[in-house]
Design a protein around this motif. Structure first.
Motif, PDB file in Angstrom:
ATOM      1  N   GLY A  51     -38.524  32.051 -31.012  1.00 56.44           N
ATOM      2  CA  GLY A  51     -39.630  32.527 -31.807  1.00 56.44           C
ATOM      3  C   GLY A  51     -39.907  31.355 -32.982  1.00 56.44           C
ATOM      4  N   THR A  52     -39.510  30.212 -32.775  1.00 58.97           N
ATOM      5  CA  THR A  52     -39.792  28.987 -33.910  1.00 58.97           C
ATOM      6  C   THR A  52     -40.799  28.222 -32.983  1.00 58.97           C
ATOM      7  N   GLU A  53     -41.722  27.533 -33.827  1.00 60.20           N
ATOM      8  CA  GLU A  53     -42.862  26.669 -33.200  1.00 60.20           C
ATOM      9  C   GLU A  53     -42.214  25.155 -32.878  1.00 60.20           C
ATOM     10  N   ASN A  54     -41.209  24.806 -33.563  1.00 61.94           N
ATOM     11  CA  ASN A  54     -40.433  23.676 -33.422  1.00 61.94           C
ATOM     12  C   ASN A  54     -39.423  23.381 -32.285  1.00 61.94           C
ATOM     13  N   ALA A  55     -39.244  24.473 -31.536  1.00 66.12           N
ATOM     14  CA  ALA A  55     -38.044  24.377 -30.692  1.00 66.12           C
ATOM     15  C   ALA A  55     -38.781  24.850 -29.242  1.00 66.12           C
ATOM     16  N   LEU A  56     -38.467  23.779 -28.347  1.00 70.07           N
ATOM     17  CA  LEU A  56     -39.078  24.152 -27.008  1.00 70.07           C
ATOM     18  C   LEU A  56     -38.155  24.208 -26.011  1.00 70.07           C
ATOM     19  N   LEU A  57     -38.281  24.963 -24.792  1.00 67.14           N
ATOM     20  CA  LEU A  57     -37.492  24.881 -23.773  1.00 67.14           C
ATOM     21  C   LEU A  57     -38.153  24.547 -22.472  1.00 67.14           C
ATOM     22  N   ILE A  58     -37.999  23.360 -21.840  1.00 65.14           N
ATOM     23  CA  ILE A  58     -38.648  22.959 -20.707  1.00 65.14           C
ATOM     24  C   ILE A  58     -37.681  23.246 -19.582  1.00 65.14           C
TER      25      ILE A  58
END
Length: 131
Positions: A51-58
């Protein structure tokens, strides 16, 4: 680095918290790096984690990477896209843009990328999301 290792170990718990976040799908025709993780060519999904904009899962093609990102501003993206930095035959995921947003995710450069950047010219490669 230690932070990258901790973040990669947290991928499992972040994956469990993703819920209904928007997933972007891409076919990347070359191997590339996210932090220190090598991602093989193939189909991938990218989404914001926890739910945070600065954490990404690829994730995809048997690999996954969890990374924190900064932001980069520009004109509103016309489409969902990944931007890679290319040095010789090595690719590094640099930015993730979501259609209609004026702010994209800027991934941090690794030590390896910084070393290559000082020795070789950089090209940018853009991959557009699959519909």
């Amino acid at each position: 680095s230690l932070l990258t290792t901790v973040l990669l170990m947290a991928t499992g718990s972040a994956y469990a918290q993703l819920g209904g976040e928007q997933q972007l799908r891409f076919n990347v025709p070359f191997d590339y790096k996210v932090g220190n993780v090598i991602m093989k060519a193939g189909d991938y999904s990218v989404q914001r984690a926890g739910g945070t904009e600065n954490a990404l899962l690829i994730r995809g093609n048997g690999s996954s990477a969890f990374t924190l990102s900064g932001s980069v501003s520009g004109k509103a993206a016309g489409e969902d896209k990944l931007v890679f930095n290319k040095y010789g035959d090595q690719y590094f995921l640099a930015q993730v843009w979501m259609q209609g947003e004026e702010t994209g995710a800027q991934l941090p450069r690794t030590r390896t990328e910084n070393e290559l950047m000082s020795k070789a010219s950089r090209d940018s490669v853009v991959i557009v999301a699959q519909k």
